[in-house]
Design a protein around this motif. Structure first.
Motif, PDB file in Angstrom:
ATOM      1  N   ASP A 297       0.821  -1.204   0.000  1.00 45.05           N
ATOM      2  CA  ASP A 297       0.000   0.000   0.000  1.00 45.05           C
ATOM      3  C   ASP A 297       0.862   1.263   0.000  1.00 45.05           C
ATOM      4  O   ASP A 297       0.515   2.268  -0.634  1.00 45.05           O
ATOM      5  CB  ASP A 297      -0.948   0.002   1.210  1.00 45.05           C
ATOM      6  CG  ASP A 297      -2.362  -0.406   0.831  1.00 45.05           C
ATOM      7  OD1 ASP A 297      -2.721  -0.241  -0.343  1.00 45.05           O
ATOM      8  OD2 ASP A 297      -3.102  -0.884   1.704  1.00 45.05           O
ATOM      9  N   LEU A 298       1.980   1.222   0.699  1.00 45.54           N
ATOM     10  CA  LEU A 298       2.884   2.372   0.693  1.00 45.54           C
ATOM     11  C   LEU A 298       3.459   2.613  -0.700  1.00 45.54           C
ATOM     12  O   LEU A 298       3.537   3.757  -1.170  1.00 45.54           O
ATOM     13  CB  LEU A 298       4.014   2.153   1.707  1.00 45.54           C
ATOM     14  CG  LEU A 298       3.635   2.224   3.192  1.00 45.54           C
ATOM     15  CD1 LEU A 298       4.838   1.859   4.054  1.00 45.54           C
ATOM     16  CD2 LEU A 298       3.128   3.621   3.556  1.00 45.54           C
ATOM     17  N   TRP A 299       3.862   1.555  -1.362  1.00 44.87           N
ATOM     18  CA  TRP A 299       4.410   1.694  -2.710  1.00 44.87           C
ATOM     19  C   TRP A 299       3.356   2.173  -3.699  1.00 44.87           C
ATOM     20  O   TRP A 299       3.653   2.961  -4.599  1.00 44.87           O
ATOM     21  CB  TRP A 299       4.981   0.356  -3.176  1.00 44.87           C
ATOM     22  CG  TRP A 299       6.240  -0.055  -2.474  1.00 44.87           C
ATOM     23  CD1 TRP A 299       6.847   0.584  -1.429  1.00 44.87           C
ATOM     24  CD2 TRP A 299       7.036  -1.205  -2.752  1.00 44.87           C
ATOM     25  NE1 TRP A 299       7.973  -0.086  -1.041  1.00 44.87           N
ATOM     26  CE2 TRP A 299       8.129  -1.196  -1.842  1.00 44.87           C
ATOM     27  CE3 TRP A 299       6.961  -2.240  -3.658  1.00 44.87           C
ATOM     28  CZ2 TRP A 299       9.111  -2.181  -1.841  1.00 44.87           C
ATOM     29  CZ3 TRP A 299       7.931  -3.228  -3.670  1.00 44.87           C
ATOM     30  CH2 TRP A 299       9.002  -3.209  -2.769  1.00 44.87           C
ATOM     31  N   LEU A 300       2.129   1.707  -3.539  1.00 45.54           N
ATOM     32  CA  LEU A 300       1.063   2.087  -4.473  1.00 45.54           C
ATOM     33  C   LEU A 300       0.665   3.552  -4.349  1.00 45.54           C
ATOM     34  O   LEU A 300       0.092   4.123  -5.281  1.00 45.54           O
ATOM     35  CB  LEU A 300      -0.168   1.194  -4.262  1.00 45.54           C
ATOM     36  CG  LEU A 300      -0.033  -0.263  -4.730  1.00 45.54           C
ATOM     37  CD1 LEU A 300      -1.240  -1.077  -4.292  1.00 45.54           C
ATOM     38  CD2 LEU A 300       0.133  -0.340  -6.249  1.00 45.54           C
ATOM     39  N   ASP A 301       0.960   4.159  -3.213  1.00 48.22           N
ATOM     40  CA  ASP A 301       0.621   5.575  -3.038  1.00 48.22           C
ATOM     41  C   ASP A 301       1.285   6.442  -4.102  1.00 48.22           C
ATOM     42  O   ASP A 301       0.747   7.497  -4.473  1.00 48.22           O
ATOM     43  CB  ASP A 301       1.047   6.056  -1.646  1.00 48.22           C
ATOM     44  CG  ASP A 301       0.107   5.558  -0.546  1.00 48.22           C
ATOM     45  OD1 ASP A 301      -1.044   5.194  -0.880  1.00 48.22           O
ATOM     46  OD2 ASP A 301       0.525   5.532   0.621  1.00 48.22           O
ATOM     47  N   ASP A 302       2.442   6.015  -4.602  1.00 54.11           N
ATOM     48  CA  ASP A 302       3.144   6.778  -5.633  1.00 54.11           C
ATOM     49  C   ASP A 302       2.656   6.444  -7.041  1.00 54.11           C
ATOM     50  O   ASP A 302       2.963   7.168  -7.984  1.00 54.11           O
ATOM     51  CB  ASP A 302       4.654   6.502  -5.566  1.00 54.11           C
ATOM     52  CG  ASP A 302       5.266   6.970  -4.253  1.00 54.11           C
ATOM     53  OD1 ASP A 302       4.741   7.937  -3.668  1.00 54.11           O
ATOM     54  OD2 ASP A 302       6.262   6.353  -3.813  1.00 54.11           O
ATOM     55  N   ALA A 303       1.912   5.348  -7.179  1.00 58.09           N
ATOM     56  CA  ALA A 303       1.543   4.874  -8.513  1.00 58.09           C
ATOM     57  C   ALA A 303       0.084   5.131  -8.870  1.00 58.09           C
ATOM     58  O   ALA A 303      -0.297   4.976 -10.037  1.00 58.09           O
ATOM     59  CB  ALA A 303       1.826   3.366  -8.628  1.00 58.09           C
ATOM     60  N   THR A 304      -0.746   5.505  -7.913  1.00 53.28           N
ATOM     61  CA  THR A 304      -2.162   5.754  -8.184  1.00 53.28           C
ATOM     62  C   THR A 304      -2.684   6.821  -7.232  1.00 53.28           C
ATOM     63  O   THR A 304      -2.196   6.952  -6.099  1.00 53.28           O
ATOM     64  CB  THR A 304      -3.001   4.466  -8.036  1.00 53.28           C
ATOM     65  OG1 THR A 304      -4.391   4.787  -8.173  1.00 53.28           O
ATOM     66  CG2 THR A 304      -2.780   3.810  -6.694  1.00 53.28           C
TER      67      THR A 304
ATOM     68  N   ALA B 226       4.772   0.579  -9.637  1.00 50.98           N
ATOM     69  CA  ALA B 226       5.194   0.555  -8.237  1.00 50.98           C
ATOM     70  C   ALA B 226       6.348  -0.405  -7.995  1.00 50.98           C
ATOM     71  O   ALA B 226       7.221  -0.142  -7.152  1.00 50.98           O
ATOM     72  CB  ALA B 226       4.004   0.171  -7.353  1.00 50.98           C
ATOM     73  N   ALA B 227       6.366  -1.535  -8.733  1.00 49.90           N
ATOM     74  CA  ALA B 227       7.354  -2.580  -8.454  1.00 49.90           C
ATOM     75  C   ALA B 227       8.656  -2.422  -9.228  1.00 49.90           C
ATOM     76  O   ALA B 227       9.730  -2.797  -8.733  1.00 49.90           O
ATOM     77  CB  ALA B 227       6.748  -3.951  -8.766  1.00 49.90           C
ATOM     78  N   LYS B 228       8.591  -1.884 -10.438  1.00 44.23           N
ATOM     79  CA  LYS B 228       9.764  -1.829 -11.314  1.00 44.23           C
ATOM     80  C   LYS B 228      10.976  -1.169 -10.653  1.00 44.23           C
ATOM     81  O   LYS B 228      12.093  -1.719 -10.719  1.00 44.23           O
ATOM     82  CB  LYS B 228       9.387  -1.089 -12.601  1.00 44.23           C
ATOM     83  CG  LYS B 228      10.538  -0.893 -13.569  1.00 44.23           C
ATOM     84  CD  LYS B 228      10.978  -2.203 -14.198  1.00 44.23           C
ATOM     85  CE  LYS B 228      12.004  -1.956 -15.290  1.00 44.23           C
ATOM     86  NZ  LYS B 228      12.525  -3.224 -15.856  1.00 44.23           N
ATOM     87  N   PRO B 229      10.829  -0.030  -9.967  1.00 44.82           N
ATOM     88  CA  PRO B 229      12.020   0.596  -9.367  1.00 44.82           C
ATOM     89  C   PRO B 229      12.513  -0.109  -8.110  1.00 44.82           C
ATOM     90  O   PRO B 229      13.599   0.193  -7.624  1.00 44.82           O
ATOM     91  CB  PRO B 229      11.538   2.017  -9.020  1.00 44.82           C
ATOM     92  CG  PRO B 229      10.206   2.182  -9.673  1.00 44.82           C
ATOM     93  CD  PRO B 229       9.630   0.824  -9.777  1.00 44.82           C
ATOM     94  N   ARG B 230      11.706  -1.042  -7.590  1.00 46.43           N
ATOM     95  CA  ARG B 230      12.029  -1.592  -6.267  1.00 46.43           C
ATOM     96  C   ARG B 230      12.320  -3.082  -6.256  1.00 46.43           C
ATOM     97  O   ARG B 230      12.984  -3.572  -5.334  1.00 46.43           O
ATOM     98  CB  ARG B 230      10.862  -1.305  -5.310  1.00 46.43           C
ATOM     99  CG  ARG B 230      10.544   0.178  -5.122  1.00 46.43           C
ATOM    100  CD  ARG B 230       9.310   0.359  -4.258  1.00 46.43           C
ATOM    101  NE  ARG B 230       9.044   1.764  -3.949  1.00 46.43           N
ATOM    102  CZ  ARG B 230       8.203   2.529  -4.622  1.00 46.43           C
ATOM    103  NH1 ARG B 230       7.536   2.020  -5.659  1.00 46.43           N
ATOM    104  NH2 ARG B 230       8.008   3.796  -4.271  1.00 46.43           N
ATOM    105  N   LEU B 231      11.796  -3.820  -7.229  1.00 47.92           N
ATOM    106  CA  LEU B 231      11.974  -5.274  -7.250  1.00 47.92           C
ATOM    107  C   LEU B 231      12.738  -5.682  -8.499  1.00 47.92           C
ATOM    108  O   LEU B 231      12.322  -5.372  -9.623  1.00 47.92           O
ATOM    109  CB  LEU B 231      10.614  -5.986  -7.229  1.00 47.92           C
ATOM    110  CG  LEU B 231       9.747  -5.794  -5.978  1.00 47.92           C
ATOM    111  CD1 LEU B 231       8.433  -6.555  -6.129  1.00 47.92           C
ATOM    112  CD2 LEU B 231      10.479  -6.274  -4.732  1.00 47.92           C
ATOM    113  N   SER B 232      13.828  -6.383  -8.311  1.00 47.57           N
ATOM    114  CA  SER B 232      14.648  -6.798  -9.457  1.00 47.57           C
ATOM    115  C   SER B 232      13.915  -7.783 -10.356  1.00 47.57           C
ATOM    116  O   SER B 232      14.205  -7.876 -11.554  1.00 47.57           O
ATOM    117  CB  SER B 232      15.952  -7.419  -8.949  1.00 47.57           C
ATOM    118  OG  SER B 232      15.679  -8.561  -8.126  1.00 47.57           O
ATOM    119  N   SER B 233      12.983  -8.522  -9.801  1.00 45.45           N
ATOM    120  CA  SER B 233      12.261  -9.537 -10.573  1.00 45.45           C
ATOM    121  C   SER B 233      10.910  -9.040 -11.071  1.00 45.45           C
ATOM    122  O   SER B 233      10.074  -9.846 -11.492  1.00 45.45           O
ATOM    123  CB  SER B 233      12.049 -10.785  -9.718  1.00 45.45           C
ATOM    124  OG  SER B 233      11.307 -10.464  -8.553  1.00 45.45           O
ATOM    125  N   ALA B 234      10.668  -7.738 -11.048  1.00 45.77           N
ATOM    126  CA  ALA B 234       9.351  -7.205 -11.411  1.00 45.77           C
ATOM    127  C   ALA B 234       8.932  -7.612 -12.824  1.00 45.77           C
ATOM    128  O   ALA B 234       7.790  -8.015 -13.058  1.00 45.77           O
ATOM    129  CB  ALA B 234       9.339  -5.685 -11.267  1.00 45.77           C
TER     130      ALA B 234
END
Length: 489
Positions: free
Chosen positions: A129-136, A355-363
């Protein structure tokens, strides 16, 4: 009702530690989908050469001991006397629980969720939810986060399945009363009633099996693009997440977090777009209204119906007795539903990737895995397609994801998410064919409208507003239910 579905076989035991079943091969319990009713000793199911074949009761009820016969007859009586809706949902629940208890084909059994898994799911959803705050721009829609066993998923989602399946099953139930000539229906009243009861039982059995199998595949409450669980409750299934990530070469925590992002994104959308749930379920019901029953096949089943062999009805359901009408209205209903599913899944795909691309290598790898999983579907989804004539699958997921990404680039997160304010503002099936055209055309119209409103506020009046309206009607979609374009690619 007792725990013995149909009374013809003993169900697997459900130990205190979850729903991991223990199957006794001599008990008749734990039959899989190939023999869901547990008939033992019948021809084709052990033959009359099986033990007890000289006794017709033993042939019918297999190796049940005398203490179980009372329960068997009681269940048979309850099945034939069922007078509820078009689906016997009590039976569906029992069959689903029994299927879950048997485990999946790869040998993975259900189990109760431990404290560590519950904590891990809660933390994953909180971080997602914290990560999604930047994406939506849509705020969190999950009031709570829970970790479910497969059995808990079954119990929590059955109300939604009832809402989805009942409209189609109602058509079949009505058709059962219409296959006989009108002058014979009065005389055949008891038979029609029994047929409808059997139909409800057979539908319940098939739905129960499909839900039970699906419980072994899903990783959350929104896997098929519909909100199946209680509102505001983000749910993940740890045992299925572990099986899903087993051969991906990605860390368990990263897999869980990515799936938590998808679940939390779905929750935001369904919580803050209040019309969306009814729009999707209404599209399913609208599609169901256009389904016609193959009365010839049903008449054949009724004409050869043998009360001692109710599996005939099950076989007919498995083969599919109904198909959509080939009419403009039905094609439009199908286009609305498939487009809506694609838009939901495409938005989630785009938002989660951002949300995941900048933070997860396996996104990227996880994104592609989930896309292929949704595109192909599993055996349970194929069962539902046979039962209700409909595949709950976003055929145009990639097209929709590209459109939402283009909207983000052109209008930003707020402008993109603003389209969910009303169904008439959403892209249509034809817009998925030309996402760039939709993005730029709509952007131009909004710009002109802002200019006009500014002039009106300064006393300049609306000028040639009607002409603009006419142009907008000609150039841009005004009806979110437009079925233009080919939506079955």
């Amino acid at each position: 009702m007792s725990d013995t579905p149909f009374g013809f076989g003993l169900p697997p035991e459900e130990p205190e530690d979850g729903d991991e079943g223990k199957k006794d091969p001599q008990s008749g319990g734990g039959q899989g989908p190939a023999n869901p009713f547990g008939f033992g000793g019948l021809p084709g199911a052990g033959g009359f050469g099986a033990p007890g074949a000289d006794n017709p009761l033993a042939a019918m009820f297999g190796s049940l001991n005398p203490n179980d016969l009372g329960a068997a007859f009681q269940q048979l009586g309850q099945m034939l006397s069922y007078e509820g809706g078009p689906v016997n949902w009590d039976m569906a629940q029992q069959i689903a629980r029994q299927t879950v208890a048997q485990g999946t084909s790869d040998g993975v059994k259900d189990s109760s969720v431990g404290p560590s898994d519950r904590t891990a799911v809660q933390e994953a959803v909180r971080l997602a939810d914290l990560w999604l705050d930047d994406a939506t721009s849509l705020p969190s829609g999950a009031a709570s986060a829970v970790a479910w066993s497969r059995a808990e998923w079954v119990e929590a989602t059955l109300p939604a399945w009832k809402e989805l399946v009942d409209p189609v099953a109602e058509r079949v139930g009505a058709a059962m009363g219409d296959v006989l000539p009108e002058e014979m229906q009065a005389m055949a009243g008891p038979l029609i009633g029994m047929m409808r009861s059997m139909g409800g039982a057979m539908f319940g059995s098939q739905i129960g099996q499909a839900v039970g199998v699906l419980a072994g595949e899903v990783v959350g409450s929104t896997d098929i693009g519909l909100p199946l669980g209680p509102a505001g409750r983000a749910a993940l299934l740890p045992v299925n997440i572990e099986a899903f990530g087993k051969d991906l070469g990605v860390g368990k925590d990263e897999v869980r977090l990515y799936l938590a992002l998808r679940e939390a994104a779905h929750q935001r959308l369904f919580a803050h777009v209040p019309w969306l749930r009814s729009h999707l379920f209404g599209a399913v019901e609208g599609y169901a209204r256009g389904i016609k029953v193959d009365t010839a096949k049903l008449e054949d089943v009724v004409g050869q119906f043998d009360p001692q062999n109710p599996e005939q009805l099950q076989d007919a359901l498995q083969q599919g007795m109904f198909q959509p009408e080939d009419t403009p209205a039905q094609k439009a209903a199908l286009a609305r539903l498939e487009t809506a599913l694609a838009l939901v899944e495409g938005w989630v795909d785009a938002v989660v990737h951002a949300a995941a691309k900048p933070r997860l290598s396996s996104a990227d790898a996880l994104r592609e895995t989930l896309r292929r999983r949704r595109a192909t579907g599993g055996p349970a989804e194929q069962t539902f397609a046979t039962l209700i004539g409909l595949e709950l699958r976003p055929r145009r997921l990639r097209d929709a994801s590209r459109l939402w990404a283009s909207l983000t680039d052109a209008r930003g997160v707020d402008g993109r998410d603003a389209l969910w304010a009303h169904p008439d503002m959403l892209p249509t099936a034809s817009d998925l064919d030309d996402p760039d055209g939709f993005v730029h055309r709509e952007q131009m119209d909004f710009s002109e409208l802002d200019k006009m409103l500014g002039e009106a506020a300064s006393g300049g009046g609306l000028g040639d507003g009607p002409n603009l309206k006419k142009d907008a009607d000609a150039d841009g979609p005004t009806d979110g239910n437009d079925s233009g374009g080919d939506d079955t690619k």
